[in-house]
Enzyme design. Structure first.
Site, PDB file in Angstrom:
ATOM      1  N   SER A 280       5.743  -0.847   8.135  1.00  0.00           N
ATOM      2  CA  SER A 280       6.363   0.327   7.545  1.00  0.00           C
ATOM      3  C   SER A 280       6.356   1.404   8.616  1.00  0.00           C
ATOM      4  O   SER A 280       5.298   1.742   9.137  1.00  0.00           O
ATOM      5  CB  SER A 280       5.556   0.750   6.327  1.00  0.00           C
ATOM      6  OG  SER A 280       6.272   1.680   5.557  1.00  0.00           O
TER       7      SER A 280
ATOM      8  N   ARG B   7      -2.129  -9.552  -0.398  1.00  0.00           N
ATOM      9  CA  ARG B   7      -2.682  -8.268  -0.829  1.00  0.00           C
ATOM     10  C   ARG B   7      -4.195  -8.366  -0.909  1.00  0.00           C
ATOM     11  O   ARG B   7      -4.744  -8.951  -1.835  1.00  0.00           O
ATOM     12  CB  ARG B   7      -2.082  -7.883  -2.188  1.00  0.00           C
ATOM     13  CG  ARG B   7      -2.329  -6.436  -2.612  1.00  0.00           C
ATOM     14  CD  ARG B   7      -1.592  -6.105  -3.896  1.00  0.00           C
ATOM     15  NE  ARG B   7      -0.156  -6.286  -3.743  1.00  0.00           N
ATOM     16  CZ  ARG B   7       0.667  -5.356  -3.258  1.00  0.00           C
ATOM     17  NH1 ARG B   7       0.201  -4.174  -2.923  1.00  0.00           N
ATOM     18  NH2 ARG B   7       1.948  -5.593  -3.135  1.00  0.00           N
TER      19      ARG B   7
ATOM     20  N   GLU C 241       7.255  -7.170   2.912  1.00  0.00           N
ATOM     21  CA  GLU C 241       6.913  -6.115   3.869  1.00  0.00           C
ATOM     22  C   GLU C 241       5.823  -6.555   4.851  1.00  0.00           C
ATOM     23  O   GLU C 241       4.795  -7.098   4.451  1.00  0.00           O
ATOM     24  CB  GLU C 241       6.429  -4.886   3.088  1.00  0.00           C
ATOM     25  CG  GLU C 241       6.024  -3.742   4.004  1.00  0.00           C
ATOM     26  CD  GLU C 241       5.358  -2.597   3.249  1.00  0.00           C
ATOM     27  OE1 GLU C 241       5.554  -2.502   2.016  1.00  0.00           O
ATOM     28  OE2 GLU C 241       4.651  -1.816   3.894  1.00  0.00           O
TER      29      GLU C 241
ATOM     30  N   ARG D 212      -8.297  -1.063   1.303  1.00  0.00           N
ATOM     31  CA  ARG D 212      -7.564  -0.432   0.200  1.00  0.00           C
ATOM     32  C   ARG D 212      -8.088  -0.934  -1.134  1.00  0.00           C
ATOM     33  O   ARG D 212      -8.335  -2.126  -1.299  1.00  0.00           O
ATOM     34  CB  ARG D 212      -6.066  -0.744   0.333  1.00  0.00           C
ATOM     35  CG  ARG D 212      -5.527  -0.236   1.658  1.00  0.00           C
ATOM     36  CD  ARG D 212      -4.046  -0.331   1.782  1.00  0.00           C
ATOM     37  NE  ARG D 212      -3.648   0.185   3.089  1.00  0.00           N
ATOM     38  CZ  ARG D 212      -2.408   0.204   3.558  1.00  0.00           C
ATOM     39  NH1 ARG D 212      -1.415  -0.274   2.808  1.00  0.00           N
ATOM     40  NH2 ARG D 212      -2.145   0.695   4.746  1.00  0.00           N
TER      41      ARG D 212
ATOM     42  N   ARG E  49      -0.679 -10.472   7.330  1.00  0.00           N
ATOM     43  CA  ARG E  49       0.612 -10.951   6.840  1.00  0.00           C
ATOM     44  C   ARG E  49       1.378 -11.686   7.942  1.00  0.00           C
ATOM     45  O   ARG E  49       2.137 -12.613   7.665  1.00  0.00           O
ATOM     46  CB  ARG E  49       1.441  -9.787   6.293  1.00  0.00           C
ATOM     47  CG  ARG E  49       0.898  -9.299   4.956  1.00  0.00           C
ATOM     48  CD  ARG E  49       1.808  -8.295   4.287  1.00  0.00           C
ATOM     49  NE  ARG E  49       1.224  -7.850   3.023  1.00  0.00           N
ATOM     50  CZ  ARG E  49       1.778  -6.966   2.211  1.00  0.00           C
ATOM     51  NH1 ARG E  49       2.947  -6.404   2.533  1.00  0.00           N
ATOM     52  NH2 ARG E  49       1.191  -6.627   1.081  1.00  0.00           N
TER      53      ARG E  49
END
Length: 437
Positions: A355, A280, A352, A265, A394
């Site tokens: 999802s 991130r 998070e 990303r 994560r």
RNA sequence: GGAGAGAUGGCUGAGUGGUCGAAAGCGCUCCCCUGCUAAGGGAGUAAGGGUGCUUUAAGCCCUUCGAGGGUUCGAAUCCCUCUCUCUCCGCCA
């Protein structure tokens, strides 16, 4: 894509629903374009009808060897008609393309149970699991723990590439691999998912199918200029595209697919956010669950899918909570999304880690993914769902932070031990295969 | 990288300019026949859209033979570009 019939029938109603997300749809523009499209299409088809009839007549006249005069007149008439047709076709193409592009930028309709609100704060907490560790000392963050273990190297990564990458070494590299393998095996064994291996580069059509394009190109890394391919931002893209242009039979649904891939990303627009550590990154590992169901079953499937993702956190003994995202926080293609958030002691809050979304028939329309009840029935759109099960990077940092002790030692949950040769804990210099290594 | 072949309906596979949306076979659906089964006989069987309707009708029409352009009154059929698949050679994990 939103149901085009619904949009034509009740554009105002659709706009009102999309407004819940904070999305402004230009109803007037749409209505006028759509009306024009309709009249143009009727005219175009009428012209084509005359052309077809005329051409057929030419064939007949030639076959009958009728008078040359009649043939000449007929051909002249048709040549004239053709000019008109070319103009109408061009106008129609232009108009349709505009409408198509417009429809591709409309987000999905939300489920009625999605709470109102535009901010993260409006998300609804549904439940919590596990015990938030109560450290008698100041817990270290994963960056510090990673350094102590000598297994997490951000500066090496920034030399190799740049910011927002990491190099893992030794036990932490192995731990990431163990987590990945555990998650894959777990979903296959416990819930019957089929493991899938997919390309990590995808074309434009695939990304349009799942909804990343055309609106979110800036979030992606493009490989060019020789080929128009993109690094996948999630396995959702290649795996869901397995259903593209496919008509499933009722008996082969639901499909339950699990895949591990790296995710890439660009994180454009996240400047300043989560600059430190592995939260991130431009590249991270993820195990993704994808389901294809018949329309009537997607809601229950969604609940089960969240349960599958949750069970991984339970196995890893990581405290988490389940959030129902509010209207403004729900992703473009999703009708309803649950986020799983894991506790991070260093930040003293939940972050998070998964999802899980139900896209209903939104992706199916873009993908042309359908199913058929039986041989006699018409094909209908399938429903698609997906969820992280889980984001591996994560998970790794959550494990380090939640299971540390005052000396910086990290204990490992029992479910991973068979993947790590029985190692029960990690600490600086310990947990390596060879003490001198 | 070099040389060649191909892409047609759920599948196999005919079709080289004029009722071709497309032969034939397989599969599937319904019916008939037959104690059951098997075999046999008959009929049907692509999708999307427009109009109609004001309610999910019939009918009529348009589009689609890998994708996009072109030639032509008319293209599955001829020409160009692209994508993909296969075979052989080279290279390579």
């Amino acid at each position: 894509m939103i149901d085009i019939k619904l949009l034509r029938q009740d554009p105002g109603g659709v706009a009102a629903q999309l407004a819940r997300r904070g999305f402004r749809m230009d109803v007037d523009w749409y209505v006028s374009q759509e009306a024009e499209r309709r009249s143009l299409q009727t005219r175009l088809e009428d012209l084509r009808k005359h052309r077809n009839e005329g051409s057929r007549r030419v064939g007949e006249l030639k076959a009958l060897e009728s008078p040359a005069e009649e043939l000449r007149v007929q051909l002249e008439k048709l040549t004239h008609l053709d000019r008109e047709l070319v103009d109408a076709e061009q106008a129609f193409r232009k108009l349709s393309a505009g409408l198509e592009a417009f429809c591709l930028t409309l987000p999905n309709l939300l489920d009625a149970t999605v709470p109102e609100g535009m901010e993260e704060g409006a998300n609804q907490e549904l439940r919590r699991w596990g015990h938030v560790p109560d450290f008698a000392f100041k817990p270290r963050d994963h960056v510090e723990l990673g350094e102590m273990i000598q297994g997490m190297d951000f500066s090496a990564a920034s030399v190799i590439t740049g910011a927002r990458f990491v190099v893992l070494r030794g036990i932490l590299a192995r731990l990431q691999r163990a987590l990945t393998a555990f998650m894959l095996d777990w979903h296959v064994r416990e819930y019957g998912y089929e493991e899938i291996y997919v390309p990590h580069l995808v074309n434009r059509q695939s990304l349009t199918g799942t909804g990343q394009l055309p609106k979110f190109e800036s979030d992606l890394f493009r490989v060019g200029p020789d080929v128009d391919w993109f690094l996948i931002p999630t396995a959702e893209v290649p795996v869901t595209n397995l259903a593209r242009d496919h008509v499933f039979s009722g008996s082969e649904l639901p499909k339950q697919w699990v895949a591990h891939t790296p995710c890439y990303r660009s994180e454009a627009g996240s400047y300043g956010k989560d600059l430190k550590g592995m939260i991130r990154q431009h590249q991270f590992e993820k195990v993704e669950l994808v389901q294809i169901t018949i329309p009537g079953e997607s809601s229950q499937a969604h609940e089960r899918l969240v349960g599958h993702a949750e069970s991984v956190l339970v196995q890893l003994e990581l405290p988490y909570r389940v959030m129902l995202l509010c209207a403004g926080d729900t992703g473009f293609a999703s009708a309803k999304t649950y986020d799983l958030e894991v506790w991070l002691p260093s930040q003293k809050r939940y972050r998070e880690i998964s999802s899980c979304s139900n896209f209903r028939d939104f992706q199916a329309r873009r993908l042309n993914a359908r199913w058929r009840q039986d041989a006699k029935s018409k094909p209908d759109w399938v429903h698609t769902l997906n969820g992280s099960g889980l984001a591996v990077g994560r998970t790794l940092l959550a494990l380090l932070e939640n299971r540390q002790d005052e000396s910086g030692k990290v204990s490992l949950p029992s479910c991973l031990q068979s993947y790590l040769g029985g190692i029960r804990e990690i600490r600086g210099g310990v947990g390596r295969e060879h003490p001198n290594g």
